[in-house]
Each structure stands twice: as C-alpha cells, then as structure tokens.
Write an enzyme that holds these catalytic residues in place. Structure first.
Site, PDB file in Angstrom:
ATOM      1  N   ASP A  89     -59.548  -9.212   6.244  1.00 30.05           N
ATOM      2  CA  ASP A  89     -60.196  -9.765   7.433  1.00 30.05           C
ATOM      3  C   ASP A  89     -59.962 -11.278   7.428  1.00 30.05           C
ATOM      4  O   ASP A  89     -59.318 -11.815   6.528  1.00 30.05           O
ATOM      5  CB  ASP A  89     -61.683  -9.402   7.456  1.00 30.05           C
ATOM      6  CG  ASP A  89     -62.427  -9.934   6.236  1.00 30.05           C
ATOM      7  OD1 ASP A  89     -61.838 -10.685   5.434  1.00 30.05           O
ATOM      8  OD2 ASP A  89     -63.611  -9.592   6.079  1.00 30.05           O
ATOM      9  N   GLY A  92     -64.028 -14.958   8.845  1.00 31.22           N
ATOM     10  CA  GLY A  92     -64.957 -15.519   9.837  1.00 31.22           C
ATOM     11  C   GLY A  92     -66.300 -14.803   9.846  1.00 31.22           C
ATOM     12  O   GLY A  92     -67.355 -15.445   9.867  1.00 31.22           O
ATOM     13  N   ASP A 143     -62.014 -15.433  14.229  1.00 33.67           N
ATOM     14  CA  ASP A 143     -62.756 -15.283  15.481  1.00 33.67           C
ATOM     15  C   ASP A 143     -64.188 -15.745  15.288  1.00 33.67           C
ATOM     16  O   ASP A 143     -64.607 -16.048  14.165  1.00 33.67           O
ATOM     17  CB  ASP A 143     -62.720 -13.819  15.971  1.00 33.67           C
ATOM     18  CG  ASP A 143     -63.364 -12.869  14.969  1.00 33.67           C
ATOM     19  OD1 ASP A 143     -63.500 -13.237  13.772  1.00 33.67           O
ATOM     20  OD2 ASP A 143     -63.720 -11.748  15.360  1.00 33.67           O
ATOM     21  N   ASP A 264     -62.945   0.588   9.242  1.00 37.01           N
ATOM     22  CA  ASP A 264     -63.363   0.239   7.883  1.00 37.01           C
ATOM     23  C   ASP A 264     -64.867   0.112   7.911  1.00 37.01           C
ATOM     24  O   ASP A 264     -65.457  -0.181   8.956  1.00 37.01           O
ATOM     25  CB  ASP A 264     -62.779  -1.111   7.430  1.00 37.01           C
ATOM     26  CG  ASP A 264     -63.565  -2.287   7.992  1.00 37.01           C
ATOM     27  OD1 ASP A 264     -63.403  -2.607   9.186  1.00 37.01           O
ATOM     28  OD2 ASP A 264     -64.391  -2.866   7.252  1.00 37.01           O
ATOM     29  N   CYS A 302     -66.182  20.715  -1.081  1.00 37.52           N
ATOM     30  CA  CYS A 302     -65.567  19.381  -1.163  1.00 37.52           C
ATOM     31  C   CYS A 302     -64.609  19.368  -2.353  1.00 37.52           C
ATOM     32  O   CYS A 302     -64.924  19.893  -3.418  1.00 37.52           O
ATOM     33  CB  CYS A 302     -66.633  18.303  -1.313  1.00 37.52           C
ATOM     34  SG  CYS A 302     -65.931  16.652  -1.556  1.00 37.52           S
ATOM     35  N   CYS A 304     -63.506  16.640  -3.933  1.00 36.23           N
ATOM     36  CA  CYS A 304     -63.512  15.364  -4.665  1.00 36.23           C
ATOM     37  C   CYS A 304     -63.771  15.595  -6.155  1.00 36.23           C
ATOM     38  O   CYS A 304     -64.246  16.650  -6.565  1.00 36.23           O
ATOM     39  CB  CYS A 304     -64.546  14.400  -4.085  1.00 36.23           C
ATOM     40  SG  CYS A 304     -66.233  14.675  -4.659  1.00 36.23           S
ATOM     41  N   CYS A 307     -67.529  16.563  -6.856  1.00 33.25           N
ATOM     42  CA  CYS A 307     -67.958  17.924  -6.505  1.00 33.25           C
ATOM     43  C   CYS A 307     -67.232  18.981  -7.337  1.00 33.25           C
ATOM     44  O   CYS A 307     -67.760  20.073  -7.547  1.00 33.25           O
ATOM     45  CB  CYS A 307     -67.771  18.171  -5.005  1.00 33.25           C
ATOM     46  SG  CYS A 307     -68.939  17.184  -4.014  1.00 33.25           S
ATOM     47  N   HIS A 333     -67.518  10.738  -4.152  1.00 30.20           N
ATOM     48  CA  HIS A 333     -67.731  11.751  -3.110  1.00 30.20           C
ATOM     49  C   HIS A 333     -67.682  11.139  -1.708  1.00 30.20           C
ATOM     50  O   HIS A 333     -67.011  11.660  -0.813  1.00 30.20           O
ATOM     51  CB  HIS A 333     -69.066  12.480  -3.297  1.00 30.20           C
ATOM     52  CG  HIS A 333     -69.370  13.338  -2.105  1.00 30.20           C
ATOM     53  ND1 HIS A 333     -68.718  14.532  -1.869  1.00 30.20           N
ATOM     54  CD2 HIS A 333     -70.177  13.136  -1.028  1.00 30.20           C
ATOM     55  CE1 HIS A 333     -69.134  15.035  -0.721  1.00 30.20           C
ATOM     56  NE2 HIS A 333     -70.019  14.205  -0.187  1.00 30.20           N
TER      57      HIS A 333
END
Lengths: 367, 367
Positions: A89, A92, A143, A264, A302, A304, A307, A333
């Site tokens: 980013d 700002g 910005d 994000d 799931c 992941c 899990c 997770h």
C-alpha cells in the site's frame, strides 16, 4: 503487467494477472503481512494454503527496518522468503490512522510515526520511491482517506489532493524501472458524484490498475455495499479492480459480484488472534464452552493443515490457555477459508453459476 | 517397550526404543509441548524437523483440560495431532516449582495449582492414573525433587519418600493396561552415596527405564556434569537412561558421553521466545544490532525451514518488532539444531568417532 479476463458472470469477472513474480488467478484475496510477515504462517504454509499474493504495509516497513534495508537484502519477496507476487500500500492510510499527523499540505504529509515518534515527511514522489525500494509487484498511489463521517466539503478537498498526488505518483513512477505496476485509488466517500469524478480523473491518467479506497472506514455495511456497487463499474473494464482493506467473507462475495478482482483484509489473521474462526456457517469463537471436547475440526471438509490435524476441542483448549499455537492454528484455518472462498467464487464464475453458488458460501449479512 | 543397543563408543550408546507409536533412534532429544502443544510448531513441522518424541507436562494437562478430557478425545497423540511417540512427566516437578504446596505427607502432596488455585491431592496412584488417561507411551513415577541447596538430611528424607512412591507407582502401573511404559526416577541431589542407594533401590523394582532427576535445579554446571557422570553408570545397562530437563547443547553432549540415551528441555523453545538462537558457534541473540541486514541465515548449512527460507537480518527485523513469527522462526531453527545435534552424536557413536566429533558440535563450557 498483463490482465486478462477469461470469463464473466453478471458483473463478476474471472481472470489472470501476470506479475514479475508469477501469474495470479482472479478474483483473489491478498493475505496481509504488515511488517513483511504474515503473523502465524511461514511462506511455505502460505503457499500450501493457496496464497497467491502477500500484501505488506509501506508505512511499517518504511519506519522499520527502512525501505533501503529491504532493498539491500534483495527486495520484499526475497526479504520475507515469499517468492510469489506482492503488493504494497502507499502508507497513507496508516499515516492518517496510526501516526500523529503534523501537517497536510499540497506537497505531502508531515507526521510523527507511532513506533519511535520520528518525524517523517511523505510526498507522492517519496511514496513511490519508498515502494520502489521495497520492490513489490504492485504499488499504490499516495491518497488521502478521510473518515467516513467527514462532511462533503472536507471529502471534496481531500479528493482534489488525492488526484493531484495521483498525478505526481504517476510522473514519479514513469521515471522508475517500470518493473513494478502502480495503481490509482478512487476516493469520494459515500458520494456517488465524487466517486464518479474520481474514477474519471484517475482513468484519464491511465494506471495499470485501479483501487476503491475509503471503504470500510467507519460506515455501515449497507453503505459499504452501495459504494462498491456503484463504484466498481466506473473503473476501466479491462484493468484489475482492487477493493482495499475489505472485509468479511460476505463483503468479499458482494465485491466479486460487483465486479471487483482483488481484495485484502487483516480480518482472517487478526480475528484468529482473538480466537475467532470463519466457517461456512459464520464466525465461531473458539473460547466458547460449547467447543470443549468437540472432536470434529473447526470446519468439516476443510483441507487446511489445522482441520486435517486437530480437533475443535483441542484448539479451544489452547485458546483457553492463550497458547501461542491457538492463534497459529486458527490463522492457518482462516487464511485457507478466505482463499478457498475466492477459489470457489472463481470456479462459480467460470461455470456461470455464481448466483447459485454465492449464497452457499457464507451466511447473508444480518440486515 | 523394547530397547536395543546397537553400538557403543566409550560409555555412549546408540540404540533403538520401540514404543506403541513407533520406533525411536537413540540418543534422542524430546521436544517439550507443555500443554500438549509445542509453542511455535505444528506436528507436521515437528516431524519434518526430525522430532521423534514429544513430551507433555502432566501437571498442566491435569489442571486444564483435565486428564479425562485428553483421554476422551483419544489420548495425547491424537489430541495434539502428533501421531508419534510421547512421554509425560509425573507432574511432581511442577507441583514443587509452580504450585503452592499445602502438605507433603506419606500418601502424597496436597497443593493449590497455580492456574486456577483449585486444591488438588496428588498420590502415586493418582499420578499413574492421570498419566494413563493422558496416554503417553512413557510415564514417569511421582518423585520428590528438593532444591539443589537443601541439606543432606532433607535430601535423604525426600529420597525415602521418592522410593516409597516409586514402589506404589510400580504397583499401580501393574494393574494398568501395560501398553504404557513407566520409568523410575533416581534422586539424591549431589550426594554420590544417595544416588547409588537410589539407583539400587529402583533397579530392584525393575522399571522399563530409568531417569536421572533432580539435575539442573539450581546447581552449577560442574556439579551437573559430576552428578550425571557418576549416576549414569549406576543405572541398568540394558534399559534406556533419561536425563530429565537438561539442558544446553553442551550438557547434552556431556550426557551422551556419560551414557545417557534420552533428554528433554524447554531451552530450544523457550530461548527462541527470547530471541536466542543456538548455533555451532554458540548462542546468538537476534536482537543484537550486529545482525541487522545480514543476508546469511541464522546458521550456514542448517537444513531447517527457517534457515532455508529467510536471512538473519530478516529474523532480527521481526525480533525488533516483537513479531509473532520471530519466535516461530527461531523455534523452528532451535528445535532442528537440538535434533540435529543428537543425530550427529548418534552417527558419531555408530562410526566410533565420538571423541573426534563431539568437540566440533558446540563450544566447550566456559569453565
């Protein structure tokens, strides 16, 4: 940076973004690694969770260790051991939300950073220079992001400055290496005419991509939805569209349906550190007594590492003890939950089944 | 539980220990996962680092979530998602070091636990029962571990109680399932004659393995070395020998040379959370300014996930920010350092080259 749209479903798009560090399938969610580190996951764990892009915060890195230090160690990707695409980013947003701002003038913003109090002066040119040092694949324009409750005059004045700074960032970037992309950021708070003016002004500057900024800065969910709905179509169709800092899984679904490609948010990682897990049935607080002794994982089905390895009851046990691994397990997770959500949205777009699939992915907003 | 000695080099032994959860090559280091969680590493990361056995603390698990809860969710290995061998201590050490002890009597020890203050009464029989609930492959007898500075009379009285309790643990265990092994613990502080008496008393009880307890509880390094040196040979040759809670890499090397097969210590994980990394050149504090910007890893040639992924300068950056991942990265390195040290000691024993190899693995003690 090349962006190709492969399929559309309503206003939603599925595409591919080519960056110097690899190809990214859109729509996608970028995992936040503020100080060049995703709290709780190694780069390998990120990759295995399906992470495509990591976002780092320019403000934090500029204060410590300094953008030159990141440059000297080979740039952000090498620095953090994440060899995929990255985005920074502008810094700002943190200047206005974290630092003690001394003066905003036409040239830039003077502030004391919140970490060591040192006074810094950020200009559009230094912002691009710092991000070039950090070396992410995508950089953002400096910005001004006023609070959602600012009045129309204040918003309009900030917007004029945002546009002037965008032009100067664009100029500064033109003088750079050209290997990094630079995105413009549309502001204008809740005002449709200001958002339209902002989109037109920035489109005329011809950036490689466009972001919707100033969303989820204090306004209610219906306002978030409304702004994204009317702003996304104002952005050039052929360029990637990025909704900054948003949001809940429901926000992401709505954003994709409005035609946004990139997201994000700190939510999956930050909420994990407060023991909140995301599931298809909604958020779950793992300190809750009802999870004690529960043998099934945080989310059935799931894939992941959490899990597949441990039970909900076990994570609850760690959460009650404030064990380090409670945060880590829930982060693993949550990050996978967010990434899988985006993968499923993409598949639905490719199959032309978004209307049917989207409502099954997360409970609707409670309003 | 079967223990086979495959090779000897001086008093050092290389062997194999067969447990219900798999075979372990000795000598080995057990990674400490106090509350059934190694702070900073997932079971998969532990496995990839070469972990063979994880140790959990009975005291902590008995207080929260309770040993029945661990049993009901399938026992320690399944509970924590670590499907390899495990060991639990007796809880006695924590009762004497962490809890507020109300009364030690012939029957057991009454104390208020340090977590929620609840009064508990631990007896040899309940200690075995709790550990049977937890379900580790190796359990330890309840012992009394007085401070290193206690006088000879106090040590002798504690020792008599330790022996009585060992006999009762042995009896309680005889009535159990027999799938878990139970080790006796030799005490006697710095007194060679008391250690000898303890070893003889416990050997007569015929345990599957023997530990040296009461070491590194406040005494100086030369005393640690002396006690281990004279105690290890007093233990049955054919059974595994375990030096509890010790210690530095130099302590481990000395222990192996004295004929010890098993070790555990919080040092690699706890020191990581204070930003101290172990290397072949000695310990390194990663907050030190001299690591800023250093591009090489924490340790050249180390095969851990940290050293393969990120630089020393990067870990120092995270340490300066107290980022969660600073601890995690250093933990990953330190655990691998300890495990690799043991692997190299084992290889040296198998090759009959221990005298030559040992001094190259870590700097000698500074005395």
């Amino acid at each position: 940076m090349k962006f190709t749209i492969e399929a559309r479903d309503g206003r939603a798009r599925a595409g591919t973004l080519e960056t110097p560090h690899g190809r990214v399938s859109s729509p996608f969610f970028m995992v936040v690694g503020t100080a060049a580190s995703v709290k709780g996951m190694t780069p390998r764990q990120l990759r295995e969770a399906g992470t495509q892009v990591v976002l780092a915060n320019t403000y934090h890195l500029a204060v410590r260790p300094g953008s030159e230090a990141v440059r000297d160690i080979g740039g952000l990707a090498r620095f953090m051991g994440w060899h995929g695409p990255t985005l920074t980013d502008s810094g700002g947003f943190q200047v206005f939300s974290l630092a003690k701002v001394r003066k905003i003038g036409p040239d830039g913003v003077r502030f004391n950073n919140h970490i060591d109090g040192r006074e810094l002066f950020l200009t559009p040119e230094s912002c691009v220079g710092i991000q070039e040092n950090i070396g992410a694949d995508i950089m953002m324009c400096l910005d001004v992001c006023p609070p959602a409750k600012a009045d129309r005059d204040a918003i309009a004045r900030s917007l004029a400055l945002t546009h002037a700074w965008a032009g100067r960032c664009r100029e500064a970037w033109r003088g750079g290496t050209g290997r990094q992309a630079l995105f413009g950021i549309v502001q204008g708070a809740l005002f449709e005419d200001l958002r339209r003016e902002s989109a037109e002004t920035l489109t005329a500057m011809d950036f490689p991509g466009y972001a919707i900024g100033g969303v989820a800065v204090g306004e209610d969910t219906p306002d978030i939805r409304r702004v994204v709905d009317f702003t996304a179509p104002l952005l050039p169709d052929a360029k990637p569209r990025y909704l900054m800092g948003v949001g809940t899984p429901a926000d992401l679904i709505a954003g994709v349906r409005a035609g946004v490609d990139m997201f994000d948010c700190v939510m999956p990682t930050r909420h994990a550190r407060h023991f909140q897990a995301f599931t298809r049935e909604g958020p779950v607080n793992l300190k809750n007594a009802r999870h004690a002794g529960v043998e099934r994982p945080i989310e059935e089905g799931c894939d992941c590492e959490c899990c597949r390895s441990v039970s909900r009851g076990y994570v609850r046990h760690l959460a009650m003890l404030n064990e380090l691994m409670a945060s880590v397990w829930i982060t693993i997770h949550n990050v996978r939950f967010y990434l899988r959500l985006m993968e499923e949205l993409r598949q639905a777009i490719l199959a032309g089944r978004l209307d049917e699939v989207a409502p099954t992915l997360y409970p609707p907003d409670p309003f």
